[in-house]
Design an enzyme around this catalytic site. Structure first.
Site, PDB file in Angstrom:
ATOM      1  N   ASP A   1      17.820  46.962 109.806  1.00 18.89           N
ATOM      2  CA  ASP A   1      17.821  47.146 111.268  1.00 18.89           C
ATOM      3  C   ASP A   1      16.921  48.317 111.658  1.00 18.89           C
ATOM      4  O   ASP A   1      16.560  49.130 110.820  1.00 18.89           O
ATOM      5  CB  ASP A   1      19.253  47.472 111.752  1.00 18.89           C
ATOM      6  CG  ASP A   1      19.821  48.675 111.001  1.00 18.89           C
ATOM      7  OD1 ASP A   1      20.430  48.468 109.946  1.00 18.89           O
ATOM      8  OD2 ASP A   1      19.604  49.816 111.447  1.00 18.89           O
TER       9      ASP A   1
ATOM     10  N   ASP B   1      18.064  50.407 113.869  1.00 17.82           N
ATOM     11  CA  ASP B   1      19.051  51.266 114.513  1.00 17.82           C
ATOM     12  C   ASP B   1      18.763  51.313 116.014  1.00 17.82           C
ATOM     13  O   ASP B   1      18.376  50.286 116.590  1.00 17.82           O
ATOM     14  CB  ASP B   1      19.086  52.660 113.872  1.00 17.82           C
ATOM     15  CG  ASP B   1      20.474  53.282 113.977  1.00 17.82           C
ATOM     16  OD1 ASP B   1      21.032  53.229 115.080  1.00 17.82           O
ATOM     17  OD2 ASP B   1      21.004  53.781 112.991  1.00 17.82           O
TER      18      ASP B   1
HETATM   19  N1  LIG Z   1      21.122  52.219 110.849  1.00 20.75           N
HETATM   20  C1  LIG Z   1      21.741  52.604 109.740  1.00 20.75           C
HETATM   21  N2  LIG Z   1      22.198  53.876 109.612  1.00 20.75           N
HETATM   22  C2  LIG Z   1      22.826  54.254 108.473  1.00 20.75           C
HETATM   23  N3  LIG Z   1      23.051  53.433 107.452  1.00 20.75           N
HETATM   24  C3  LIG Z   1      22.622  52.177 107.551  1.00 20.75           C
HETATM   25  N4  LIG Z   1      22.689  51.146 106.707  1.00 20.75           N
HETATM   26  C4  LIG Z   1      22.116  50.087 107.292  1.00 20.75           C
HETATM   27  N5  LIG Z   1      21.648  50.398 108.505  1.00 20.75           N
HETATM   28  C5  LIG Z   1      21.957  51.701 108.690  1.00 20.75           C
END
Ligand SMILES: Nc1ncnc2[nH]cnc12
Ligand SMILES: CSC[C@H]1O[C@H](OP(=O)(O)O)[C@H](O)[C@@H]1O
Length: 334
Positions: free
Chosen positions: A247, A249
């Protein structure tokens, strides 16, 4: 019992002991709870002075006959929060099995546009954003040591992995048009470090935090490279993490903020690639460990003996006994 590669095996029926040394281990993260394309031969429960590992450890053999240990970081049913992973027991148990090198997989968020979900990243640096609540050393009051950590991953293992996999063409796209890429320091334009930020979790980050990490040069973010990498270094085990991007985030305002649903969707696609990468690397890395040519896993040997500040003469017997589990013969127990 006759077992064949790829056959679904009832792990509970496997022998609980394995009498040979196992030089290589794979740690599986979120989504990766076994290595289905290998032939399992044993499933062992190892008790350590730091408790039990996250799960029993499965030992499998490759077609070429190399043994490999597999450990599910969050437990077989993913019931351990990142902060609760018993990393000391995990690393100590692998050490007990004879492990000299670890390839660790992790699901990560991407902090850079060019690292797309489903790409893989082999980082070279770490920034610690955990909160000091995870036990992060085998040493303790009464027996003090300081391991070197300027290079948090093993450079030889990093090099072997980068040399064994092309940046494009190995990872499969599956159901998307995007061909996933493998990002390594060697494959970057200017031989730049790739940095994993390790946060405490379990909640994801705020947008302000993520923007800050980008200014720090963060490439990807997870909740699990630490203290695993530190403990592997103390245990004198060569360690490299392979990060699988799931992702963007929420730093990228053009994308929807991360949800577990996004992560899980991309994880499924990453899983098949992770198994392919692991199977490919296990034979290559095992052959290196056997040949000893690049000193993989042996260059760290003895390093902790000379990293101790406390005079071993004044150390309590119980502490020396704990240390004996990891470093037999380093410090005599009177
Ligand atoms: N955005 C994220 N922040 C922390 N750990 C993760 N693992 C997978 N995506 C993550
Ligand atoms: C479910 S997303 C957050 C979770 O996923 C990663 O786990 P792992 O590194 O074990 O693959 C990340 O570090 C978080 O723990």
């Amino acid at each position: 019992m006759s077992l064949h590669r790829g056959e679904k095996v009832d792990l509970s029926q496997l022998p609980h002991t394995f009498d040979k040394q196992v030089p290589l281990a794979v740690i599986g993260g979120t989504g990766l709870y076994d290595l289905p394309n290998l032939k399992p031969v044993a499933r062992v429960t190892v008790s350590t002075p730091w408790g039990f590992p996250s799960a029993p450890i499965t030992i499998s053999v490759t077609d070429q006959g190399y043994p490999v240990a597999f450990l599910a970081r969050h437990g077989q049913h993913h019931d351990l929060l990142p902060s609760d992973v018993p990393s000391r027991a995990n690393i100590a148990a692998l050490k007990k099995l004879g492990v000299k090198a670890i390839i660790a997989f992790s699901a990560v968020g991407s902090l850079q546009q060019e690292i797309r979900p489903r790409d893989f990243v082999v980082p070279t640096q770490v920034i610690d954003r955990t909160k000091g609540i995870r036990p992060s050393t085998f040493f303790e009051k009464g027996f003090v040591a300081h391991a070197m950590f300027g290079e948090p991953f093993d450079l030889t293992l990093n090099q072997i992995i980068s040399d064994s996999l092309p940046s494009s063409g190995f990872l499969e796209g599956f159901d998307t048009e995007h061909t996933p890429l493998l990002h390594t320091k060697k494959h970057t334009n200017k031989n730049e470090d790739l940095t994993v930020i390790c946060m405490e979790g379990p909640q994801f980050s705020t947008r302000a935090e993520l923007k800050l990490y980008r200014t720090w040069g963060g490439s990807v973010i997870n909740m699990s490279v630490l203290p695993e990498a530190k403990l592997a270094r103390e245990a004198e085990i060569a360690y490299q993490m392979i990060c699988m991007s799931t992702d963007y985030d929420s730093w990228n305002e053009n994308e929807e903020p991360v949800t577990v649903e996004t992560v899980v969707g991309n994880l499924k696609a990453n899983l098949a690639n992770a198994c392919k990468v692991a199977a490919h690397l296990i034979d290559i890395v095992s052959a290196e460990l056997v040949s000893g040519e690049k000193k993989l896993g042996t260059s760290l040997e003895g390093s902790m003996k000379y990293s101790v500040s406390t005079s071993p003469h004044g150390v309590k017997k119980e502490l020396l006994e704990k240390m004996h589990f990891l470093f037999p013969g380093y410090w005599p127990i009177n």
